[in-house]
Design an enzyme around this catalytic site. Structure first.
Site, PDB file in Angstrom:
ATOM      1  N   LYS A   6       0.818  -1.217   0.000  1.00 35.23           N
ATOM      2  CA  LYS A   6       0.000   0.000   0.000  1.00 35.23           C
ATOM      3  C   LYS A   6       0.850   1.264   0.000  1.00 35.23           C
ATOM      4  O   LYS A   6       0.586   2.220  -0.738  1.00 35.23           O
ATOM      5  CB  LYS A   6      -0.957  -0.024   1.193  1.00 35.23           C
ATOM      6  CG  LYS A   6      -2.043  -1.091   1.110  1.00 35.23           C
ATOM      7  CD  LYS A   6      -2.961  -1.013   2.313  1.00 35.23           C
ATOM      8  CE  LYS A   6      -4.129  -1.987   2.186  1.00 35.23           C
ATOM      9  NZ  LYS A   6      -3.673  -3.402   2.196  1.00 35.23           N
TER      10      LYS A   6
ATOM     11  N   SER B 133      10.792   3.130   6.296  1.00 34.43           N
ATOM     12  CA  SER B 133      10.147   1.899   6.744  1.00 34.43           C
ATOM     13  C   SER B 133      10.691   1.444   8.101  1.00 34.43           C
ATOM     14  O   SER B 133      10.117   1.747   9.139  1.00 34.43           O
ATOM     15  CB  SER B 133      10.330   0.801   5.696  1.00 34.43           C
ATOM     16  OG  SER B 133       9.677  -0.384   6.096  1.00 34.43           O
ATOM     17  N   ARG B 134      11.810   0.740   8.104  1.00 33.87           N
ATOM     18  CA  ARG B 134      12.443   0.278   9.340  1.00 33.87           C
ATOM     19  C   ARG B 134      13.956   0.438   9.207  1.00 33.87           C
ATOM     20  O   ARG B 134      14.539   0.140   8.167  1.00 33.87           O
ATOM     21  CB  ARG B 134      12.084  -1.180   9.645  1.00 33.87           C
ATOM     22  CG  ARG B 134      10.654  -1.400  10.097  1.00 33.87           C
ATOM     23  CD  ARG B 134      10.412  -0.782  11.478  1.00 33.87           C
ATOM     24  NE  ARG B 134       9.062  -1.010  11.968  1.00 33.87           N
ATOM     25  CZ  ARG B 134       8.040  -0.190  11.788  1.00 33.87           C
ATOM     26  NH1 ARG B 134       8.214   0.907  11.068  1.00 33.87           N
ATOM     27  NH2 ARG B 134       6.856  -0.457  12.288  1.00 33.87           N
TER      28      ARG B 134
ATOM     29  N   ASP C 159      14.252   8.332   7.769  1.00 35.39           N
ATOM     30  CA  ASP C 159      13.307   8.630   8.850  1.00 35.39           C
ATOM     31  C   ASP C 159      13.407   7.581   9.944  1.00 35.39           C
ATOM     32  O   ASP C 159      12.761   7.707  10.976  1.00 35.39           O
ATOM     33  CB  ASP C 159      11.876   8.691   8.303  1.00 35.39           C
ATOM     34  CG  ASP C 159      10.877   9.118   9.366  1.00 35.39           C
ATOM     35  OD1 ASP C 159      11.126  10.145  10.025  1.00 35.39           O
ATOM     36  OD2 ASP C 159       9.861   8.418   9.556  1.00 35.39           O
TER      37      ASP C 159
ATOM     38  N   GLU D  18      17.645   3.057  16.726  1.00 32.65           N
ATOM     39  CA  GLU D  18      16.883   4.230  17.173  1.00 32.65           C
ATOM     40  C   GLU D  18      16.243   4.062  18.536  1.00 32.65           C
ATOM     41  O   GLU D  18      15.918   5.049  19.206  1.00 32.65           O
ATOM     42  CB  GLU D  18      15.810   4.600  16.155  1.00 32.65           C
ATOM     43  CG  GLU D  18      14.675   3.603  16.042  1.00 32.65           C
ATOM     44  CD  GLU D  18      13.665   4.000  14.969  1.00 32.65           C
ATOM     45  OE1 GLU D  18      12.477   4.092  15.298  1.00 32.65           O
ATOM     46  OE2 GLU D  18      14.077   4.213  13.810  1.00 32.65           O
TER      47      GLU D  18
ATOM     48  N   HIS E 191      11.627   9.231  12.871  1.00 34.81           N
ATOM     49  CA  HIS E 191      10.519   8.283  12.726  1.00 34.81           C
ATOM     50  C   HIS E 191       9.175   9.009  12.776  1.00 34.81           C
ATOM     51  O   HIS E 191       8.270   8.653  13.537  1.00 34.81           O
ATOM     52  CB  HIS E 191      10.580   7.217  13.828  1.00 34.81           C
ATOM     53  CG  HIS E 191       9.939   5.922  13.414  1.00 34.81           C
ATOM     54  ND1 HIS E 191      10.459   4.686  13.754  1.00 34.81           N
ATOM     55  CD2 HIS E 191       8.827   5.661  12.697  1.00 34.81           C
ATOM     56  CE1 HIS E 191       9.683   3.725  13.262  1.00 34.81           C
ATOM     57  NE2 HIS E 191       8.685   4.306  12.621  1.00 34.81           N
TER      58      HIS E 191
ATOM     59  N   ALA F 199       7.360   9.778   9.761  1.00 29.96           N
ATOM     60  CA  ALA F 199       6.649   9.676   8.487  1.00 29.96           C
ATOM     61  C   ALA F 199       5.160   9.397   8.689  1.00 29.96           C
ATOM     62  O   ALA F 199       4.316   9.908   7.942  1.00 29.96           O
ATOM     63  CB  ALA F 199       7.275   8.591   7.614  1.00 29.96           C
TER      64      ALA F 199
END
Length: 334
Positions: free
Chosen positions: A153, A232-233, A257, A262, A294, A296
């Protein structure tokens, strides 16, 4: 019933309180769930956690011993949860399987264009009334090639924006997305995508098979003037290898991001203490690198959908129902 919510941002708190109003009381904490904070949950049957919560075996054992029976994670990813231990402890675990894909896709493009057009450097200069253009040369996205790794998606939403820019589209995933194919995307092997793309954006989940999917070899295949975006990760990129390539002067721009280490950093104020992560400290010194914390997903639309889904997950648990959001259905006595 009172629900304990960990890791609640100040913008998020009124949304959570309003969503649960009339149903349950909710106690919002700004601290994140980890080994040190897990004892706070004693006596709470239901807790809610944020994306950076530590839900490893030790924390889950502490929660279960304190009487927790249901964990409602306010995120899609669940690589931070030891599902085997949760099942063994008969803990019900739910996540949010869907929220606005546009939030992440649009932010990925924000990073891409900020890196391409040197927006951070330009804004910093103009604050000092330095209006030179030296070093700010960007390039058109129109006609260049976007490589999308992961075309679910969010990847599809990113692809639609790339299509709007008039870009050539390459995709890589375990299965083709017909909507992306209709937009003109060609699915190729990962090696070809890396070698031919001017812009690469990562939209796959973090799994054992995708950990460091962008490692030393993958980075070496990329164009020297490529732009790499990860919303994403963090674990998808071998950050140490990336720093090595940046030191060699490669890449037009990097937008991150997320960061693989993290936890314990992102969402916290470290401005007065600094950080002891040498890799991150080196990473942010490169002028062609943008790192954000992070964020987004962090739009009113997406956060609202996340909270609404969390409320439904709690309602389902109390009613004895399961659904697509349930990762571990176990419940004492079920």
């Amino acid at each position: 019933m009172e629900i304990l919510a960990f890791g609640v941002q100040s913008d998020e708190k009124p949304l959570i309180e309003r969503a649960f109003a009339g149903k349950h009381d909710v106690r919002c904490l700004d601290v994140f769930l980890n080994r040190d904070t897990a004892p706070i949950a004693a006596g709470y049957e239901i807790i809610s956690t944020s994306v950076n919560a530590d839900l490893g075996g030790g924390v889950l054992q502490t929660l279960a011993a304190g009487g927790t029976q249901m964990i409602a994670q306010r995120s899609t990813g669940f690589n931070n949860i030891d599902l085997d231990v949760a099942e063994r402890l008969a803990l019900r675990v739910s996540r949010v399987s869907y929220y606005s894909p546009y939030s992440v896709a649009e932010f990925a493009w924000t990073l891409a264009m900020a890196a391409n057009r040197r927006v951070i450097r330009a804004a910093g200069r103009t604050r000092d009334f330095d209006f030179r253009l030296d070093g700010l040369l960007g390039r058109d996205m129109h006609g260049r090639t976007a490589g999308v790794i992961g075309t679910g998606k969010i990847g599809e939403a990113f692809t639609r924006i790339a299509h709007g820019f008039g870009m050539k589209l390459l995709g890589w995933d375990v299965a083709e997305n017909p909507a992306c194919v209709e937009l003109g995307m060609r699915y190729v092997d990962k090696e070809q995508l890396l070698a031919e793309s001017d812009l690469i954006s990562l939209h796959v989940p973090l799994l054992p098979s995708t950990h460091h999917i962008i490692g030393k070899d993958a980075l070496a295949r990329m164009k020297d003037d490529a732009i790499l975006i990860n919303s994403s990760r963090g674990g998808l990129i071998d950050t140490s290898a990336l720093v090595g390539e940046l030191r060699a002067g490669r890449f037009l721009g990097i937008g991150l991001d997320v960061y693989e280490a993290e936890a314990g950093l992102f969402f916290l104020d470290k401005s007065l203490k600094g950080v002891d992560d040498d890799t991150l400290a080196r990473l942010v010194t490169f002028p062609n690198v943008i790192v954000t914390s992070h964020q987004a997903y962090y739009t009113e639309d997406a956060v609202g959908q996340i909270i609404d889904a969390t409320v439904r997950n709690v309602d389902d648990y109390l009613a004895g129902r399961t659904g697509d959001n349930v990762l571990v259905p176990a419940r004492p006595g079920s």
